[in-house]
Design a protein around this motif. Structure first.
Motif, PDB file in Angstrom:
ATOM      1  N   ILE A 122       0.885  -1.167   0.000  1.00 23.99           N
ATOM      2  CA  ILE A 122       0.000   0.000   0.000  1.00 23.99           C
ATOM      3  C   ILE A 122       0.919   1.211   0.000  1.00 23.99           C
ATOM      4  CG2 ILE A 122      -1.818   1.231   1.227  1.00 23.99           C
ATOM      5  CD1 ILE A 122      -2.555  -1.536   2.493  1.00 23.99           C
ATOM      6  N   GLU A 123       0.910   1.953  -1.102  1.00 23.47           N
ATOM      7  CA  GLU A 123       1.827   3.082  -1.239  1.00 23.47           C
ATOM      8  C   GLU A 123       1.338   4.297  -0.454  1.00 23.47           C
ATOM      9  OE1 GLU A 123       2.534   3.595  -5.452  1.00 23.47           O
ATOM     10  OE2 GLU A 123       3.753   1.777  -5.534  1.00 23.47           O
ATOM     11  N   ASP A 124       2.059   5.414  -0.549  1.00 22.64           N
ATOM     12  CA  ASP A 124       1.786   6.624   0.227  1.00 22.64           C
ATOM     13  C   ASP A 124       0.434   7.254  -0.118  1.00 22.64           C
ATOM     14  OD1 ASP A 124       4.348   6.266   1.221  1.00 22.64           O
ATOM     15  OD2 ASP A 124       5.240   7.836  -0.019  1.00 22.64           O
ATOM     16  N   ASP A 125      -0.139   7.946   0.872  1.00 20.97           N
ATOM     17  CA  ASP A 125      -1.338   8.765   0.724  1.00 20.97           C
ATOM     18  C   ASP A 125      -2.524   7.979   0.160  1.00 20.97           C
ATOM     19  OD1 ASP A 125      -2.874  11.110   0.880  1.00 20.97           O
ATOM     20  OD2 ASP A 125      -2.330  11.723  -1.155  1.00 20.97           O
ATOM     21  N   VAL A 132     -13.037  -3.223   3.894  1.00 22.05           N
ATOM     22  CA  VAL A 132     -12.428  -3.584   2.612  1.00 22.05           C
ATOM     23  C   VAL A 132     -11.675  -4.900   2.791  1.00 22.05           C
ATOM     24  CG1 VAL A 132     -10.582  -2.927   0.994  1.00 22.05           C
ATOM     25  CG2 VAL A 132     -12.264  -1.226   1.746  1.00 22.05           C
ATOM     26  N   ILE A 133     -11.678  -5.727   1.755  1.00 20.41           N
ATOM     27  CA  ILE A 133     -10.897  -6.959   1.727  1.00 20.41           C
ATOM     28  C   ILE A 133      -9.865  -6.815   0.618  1.00 20.41           C
ATOM     29  CG2 ILE A 133     -10.957  -9.445   1.291  1.00 20.41           C
ATOM     30  CD1 ILE A 133     -13.847  -9.426   2.383  1.00 20.41           C
ATOM     31  N   ILE A 134      -8.603  -7.049   0.952  1.00 21.79           N
ATOM     32  CA  ILE A 134      -7.509  -6.973  -0.018  1.00 21.79           C
ATOM     33  C   ILE A 134      -6.875  -8.357  -0.110  1.00 21.79           C
ATOM     34  CG2 ILE A 134      -5.301  -5.888  -0.576  1.00 21.79           C
ATOM     35  CD1 ILE A 134      -6.259  -3.475   1.139  1.00 21.79           C
ATOM     36  N   LEU A 135      -6.802  -8.879  -1.340  1.00 20.69           N
ATOM     37  CA  LEU A 135      -6.319 -10.235  -1.558  1.00 20.69           C
ATOM     38  C   LEU A 135      -4.812 -10.261  -1.836  1.00 20.69           C
ATOM     39  CD1 LEU A 135      -9.312 -11.741  -3.551  1.00 20.69           C
ATOM     40  CD2 LEU A 135      -8.842 -11.802  -1.100  1.00 20.69           C
ATOM     41  N   PRO A 136      -4.186 -11.456  -1.767  1.00 20.28           N
ATOM     42  CA  PRO A 136      -2.735 -11.578  -1.890  1.00 20.28           C
ATOM     43  C   PRO A 136      -2.176 -10.993  -3.187  1.00 20.28           C
ATOM     44  CG  PRO A 136      -3.681 -13.654  -1.141  1.00 20.28           C
ATOM     45  CD  PRO A 136      -4.825 -12.758  -1.507  1.00 20.28           C
ATOM     46  N   GLY A 137      -0.980 -10.394  -3.066  1.00 21.52           N
ATOM     47  CA  GLY A 137      -0.232  -9.919  -4.217  1.00 21.52           C
ATOM     48  C   GLY A 137      -0.660  -8.574  -4.765  1.00 21.52           C
ATOM     49  N   VAL A 138      -1.596  -7.894  -4.127  1.00 25.83           N
ATOM     50  CA  VAL A 138      -2.126  -6.631  -4.638  1.00 25.83           C
ATOM     51  C   VAL A 138      -1.221  -5.466  -4.233  1.00 25.83           C
ATOM     52  CG1 VAL A 138      -4.025  -4.981  -4.318  1.00 25.83           C
ATOM     53  CG2 VAL A 138      -4.527  -7.389  -4.722  1.00 25.83           C
ATOM     54  N   THR A 139      -1.085  -4.489  -5.157  1.00 27.31           N
ATOM     55  CA  THR A 139      -0.453  -3.209  -4.848  1.00 27.31           C
ATOM     56  C   THR A 139      -1.494  -2.125  -5.038  1.00 27.31           C
ATOM     57  OG1 THR A 139       1.757  -3.927  -5.515  1.00 27.31           O
ATOM     58  CG2 THR A 139       1.352  -1.555  -5.503  1.00 27.31           C
ATOM     59  N   ILE A 140      -1.654  -1.295  -4.014  1.00 25.15           N
ATOM     60  CA  ILE A 140      -2.534  -0.131  -4.106  1.00 25.15           C
ATOM     61  C   ILE A 140      -1.598   1.064  -4.237  1.00 25.15           C
ATOM     62  CG2 ILE A 140      -4.307   1.231  -2.971  1.00 25.15           C
ATOM     63  CD1 ILE A 140      -5.218  -1.369  -1.595  1.00 25.15           C
ATOM     64  N   HIS A 141      -1.621   1.677  -5.409  1.00 26.34           N
ATOM     65  CA  HIS A 141      -0.648   2.717  -5.729  1.00 26.34           C
ATOM     66  C   HIS A 141      -0.994   4.063  -5.092  1.00 26.34           C
ATOM     67  CE1 HIS A 141       1.906   0.395  -8.431  1.00 26.34           C
ATOM     68  NE2 HIS A 141       0.788  -0.226  -8.797  1.00 26.34           N
ATOM     69  N   LYS A 142      -0.021   4.947  -5.125  1.00 30.04           N
ATOM     70  CA  LYS A 142      -0.052   6.256  -4.478  1.00 30.04           C
ATOM     71  C   LYS A 142      -1.355   7.024  -4.745  1.00 30.04           C
ATOM     72  CE  LYS A 142       2.485  10.583  -4.391  1.00 30.04           C
ATOM     73  NZ  LYS A 142       3.669  11.306  -4.821  1.00 30.04           N
ATOM     74  N   ALA A 144      -4.458   6.531  -4.039  1.00 30.79           N
ATOM     75  CA  ALA A 144      -5.711   5.841  -4.354  1.00 30.79           C
ATOM     76  C   ALA A 144      -6.679   5.882  -3.175  1.00 30.79           C
ATOM     77  CB  ALA A 144      -5.437   4.397  -4.754  1.00 30.79           C
ATOM     78  N   ILE A 145      -7.962   5.717  -3.503  1.00 27.08           N
ATOM     79  CA  ILE A 145      -9.022   5.593  -2.504  1.00 27.08           C
ATOM     80  C   ILE A 145      -9.772   4.298  -2.800  1.00 27.08           C
ATOM     81  CG2 ILE A 145     -11.165   6.556  -1.583  1.00 27.08           C
ATOM     82  CD1 ILE A 145     -10.143   9.330  -2.448  1.00 27.08           C
ATOM     83  N   TYR A 159      -3.923   7.305  -7.917  1.00 31.73           N
ATOM     84  CA  TYR A 159      -5.010   8.291  -7.835  1.00 31.73           C
ATOM     85  C   TYR A 159      -6.375   7.767  -8.277  1.00 31.73           C
ATOM     86  CZ  TYR A 159      -0.977  11.212  -7.090  1.00 31.73           C
ATOM     87  OH  TYR A 159       0.203  11.711  -6.604  1.00 31.73           O
ATOM     88  N   ALA A 160      -6.522   6.444  -8.340  1.00 31.04           N
ATOM     89  CA  ALA A 160      -7.823   5.870  -8.707  1.00 31.04           C
ATOM     90  C   ALA A 160      -8.727   5.809  -7.486  1.00 31.04           C
ATOM     91  CB  ALA A 160      -7.639   4.467  -9.276  1.00 31.04           C
ATOM     92  N   ILE A 161     -10.023   5.955  -7.737  1.00 29.74           N
ATOM     93  CA  ILE A 161     -11.037   5.703  -6.715  1.00 29.74           C
ATOM     94  C   ILE A 161     -11.746   4.441  -7.168  1.00 29.74           C
ATOM     95  CG2 ILE A 161     -13.115   6.553  -5.584  1.00 29.74           C
ATOM     96  CD1 ILE A 161     -12.116   9.413  -6.217  1.00 29.74           C
ATOM     97  N   VAL A 162     -11.671   3.392  -6.330  1.00 29.55           N
ATOM     98  CA  VAL A 162     -12.244   2.100  -6.702  1.00 29.55           C
ATOM     99  C   VAL A 162     -13.300   1.688  -5.694  1.00 29.55           C
ATOM    100  CG1 VAL A 162     -10.123   1.360  -7.869  1.00 29.55           C
ATOM    101  CG2 VAL A 162     -10.505   0.694  -5.500  1.00 29.55           C
ATOM    102  N   GLY A 163     -14.222   0.842  -6.137  1.00 26.94           N
ATOM    103  CA  GLY A 163     -15.248   0.309  -5.258  1.00 26.94           C
ATOM    104  C   GLY A 163     -15.886  -0.912  -5.874  1.00 26.94           C
ATOM    105  N   GLY A 164     -16.617  -1.659  -5.063  1.00 22.58           N
ATOM    106  CA  GLY A 164     -17.365  -2.816  -5.554  1.00 22.58           C
ATOM    107  C   GLY A 164     -16.677  -4.132  -5.308  1.00 22.58           C
ATOM    108  N   ASN A 165     -17.342  -5.188  -5.814  1.00 25.49           N
ATOM    109  CA  ASN A 165     -16.831  -6.549  -5.687  1.00 25.49           C
ATOM    110  C   ASN A 165     -16.981  -7.270  -7.020  1.00 25.49           C
ATOM    111  OD1 ASN A 165     -16.169  -9.155  -5.016  1.00 25.49           O
ATOM    112  ND2 ASN A 165     -17.894  -9.492  -3.658  1.00 25.49           N
TER     113      ASN A 165
END
Length: 178
Positions: A122-125, A132-142, A144-145, A159-165
């Protein structure tokens, strides 16, 4: 002596500090400072002004890194290897997994078919909403929401805003088109 210190700190965390009140209550009794003090000695790396809230579970914590001004919300459940950058907000009840079970062999029970651990970064800011559930191997870049209740199965762009399943890009904070 360092090994003894680790075992004392992790014991104190799980026996006492984990159960102290959250930092937003008027009777917190310095619980934020106590948990921060212990986690600095438990985690692989811990920055300044970290906030580990009431009820957080992090297994051994030995392969967790957390940057300056970052925190884990109420009742989070995280596993390492996990790297959290600076200025990261993680809401309550977030779960971060770094290992999964395979299911391709029928001659071995699924509970015995574990994949190797894959780190989560999980990068900065970054702001991660509640549950929220985060699965193995994921990177959430700078920058993001991740919206509340999302299930993050793949990397989240800057800088992405993500949601859903599964989580999908809804829009970008920097004005890019989806």
């Amino acid at each position: 002596m360092k090994k003894l210190s680790y075992y004392v700190c992790i014991s104190l965390y799980y026996l006492i500090a984990r159960h102290l009140p959250g930092s937003d209550t008027p009777y917190s009794l310095g619980s934020k400072k106590i948990r921060g003090f212990l986690c600095k000695r438990i985690f692989k790396k811990a920055g300044k002004n970290i906030n580990i809230e009431h009820g957080v579970y992090f297994a051994s914590g030995r392969d967790i890194e957390i940057g300056d001004n970052s925190g884990l919300g109420l009742n989070c459940r995280v596993n390492g290897p996990l790297k959290i950058g600076n200025d990261v907000m993680i809401g309550p009840d977030v779960m971060i997994f770094t290992q999964n079970h395979r299911h391709d062999r029928l001659d071995i029970p699924m509970r015995l078919q574990t994949d190797p651990k894959r780190p989560v970064v999980i990068e900065d800011d970054v702001w991660i909403g509640a549950r929220v559930i985060i699965l193995p191997g994921v990177t959430i870049h700078k920058g993001a929401i991740v919206g509340a209740g999302a299930v993050v199965t793949k990397d989240v762009p800057e800088y992405a805003i993500v949601g859903g399943n599964p989580a999908r890009v809804i829009k970008y904070r920097d004005g890019r088109e989806v």
